[in-house]
Design a protein around this motif. Structure first.
Motif, PDB file in Angstrom:
ATOM      1  N   GLY A  39       0.751  -1.277  -0.015  1.00  0.00           N
ATOM      2  CA  GLY A  39      -0.228   0.001   0.014  1.00  0.00           C
ATOM      3  C   GLY A  39       0.719   1.087  -0.171  1.00  0.00           C
ATOM      4  O   GLY A  39       0.328   2.302   0.123  1.00  0.00           O
ATOM      5  N   LEU A  40       2.074   1.243  -0.378  1.00  0.00           N
ATOM      6  CA  LEU A  40       3.326   2.402  -0.226  1.00  0.00           C
ATOM      7  C   LEU A  40       3.082   2.806  -1.518  1.00  0.00           C
ATOM      8  O   LEU A  40       3.241   2.008  -2.520  1.00  0.00           O
ATOM      9  N   MET A  41       3.108   4.124  -1.852  1.00  0.00           N
ATOM     10  CA  MET A  41       3.232   4.635  -3.157  1.00  0.00           C
ATOM     11  C   MET A  41       4.547   4.487  -3.456  1.00  0.00           C
ATOM     12  O   MET A  41       5.603   4.695  -3.219  1.00  0.00           O
ATOM     13  N   ARG A  42       4.800   3.687  -4.854  1.00  0.00           N
ATOM     14  CA  ARG A  42       5.844   3.584  -5.281  1.00  0.00           C
ATOM     15  C   ARG A  42       6.306   4.394  -6.684  1.00  0.00           C
ATOM     16  O   ARG A  42       7.548   4.564  -6.946  1.00  0.00           O
ATOM     17  N   ARG A  43       5.317   5.167  -7.252  1.00  0.00           N
ATOM     18  CA  ARG A  43       5.222   5.847  -8.519  1.00  0.00           C
ATOM     19  C   ARG A  43       4.280   7.182  -8.268  1.00  0.00           C
ATOM     20  O   ARG A  43       3.040   6.785  -8.116  1.00  0.00           O
ATOM     21  N   ARG A  44       4.826   8.191  -8.754  1.00  0.00           N
ATOM     22  CA  ARG A  44       3.755   8.960  -8.798  1.00  0.00           C
ATOM     23  C   ARG A  44       3.999   9.881 -10.248  1.00  0.00           C
ATOM     24  O   ARG A  44       5.219  10.477 -10.262  1.00  0.00           O
ATOM     25  N   VAL A  45       3.088  10.204 -11.018  1.00  0.00           N
ATOM     26  CA  VAL A  45       3.529  10.781 -12.301  1.00  0.00           C
ATOM     27  C   VAL A  45       2.343  12.137 -12.398  1.00  0.00           C
ATOM     28  O   VAL A  45       1.141  11.595 -11.992  1.00  0.00           O
TER      29      VAL A  45
END
Length: 79
Positions: A39-45
């Protein structure tokens, strides 16, 4: 998409902020968030556009923090 990963796409209309000189801006954009199996953010665009606004044109007027429950919704504000 790899197993155990989830994605969330978001189109948001606007948020407002001011810089250190007190000039106000409104931003518009799209974001894609990808999370791992924990549930951890691994990528943000993100694609974000900023527009300078007059203080008198601000739509949001509350103290720092989340929008108060009794504040008009985006639909109520014509957004």
């Amino acid at each position: 998409m790899a197993a155990g990963h989830s994605r969330l796409g978001s189109r948001w209309l606007r948020y407002e902020f001011h810089d250190d000189s007190g000039t106000w801006f409104r931003s518009y954009g799209n974001e894609l968030w990808e999370f791992d199996a924990r549930g951890l953010m691994r990528r943000r665009v993100a694609s974000i556009n900023y527009a300078r606004i007059r203080e008198a044109d601000r739509k949001y007027h509350w103290p720092l923090g989340r929008r108060p429950d009794d504040y008009p919704s985006l639909s109520d504000l014509g957004l």
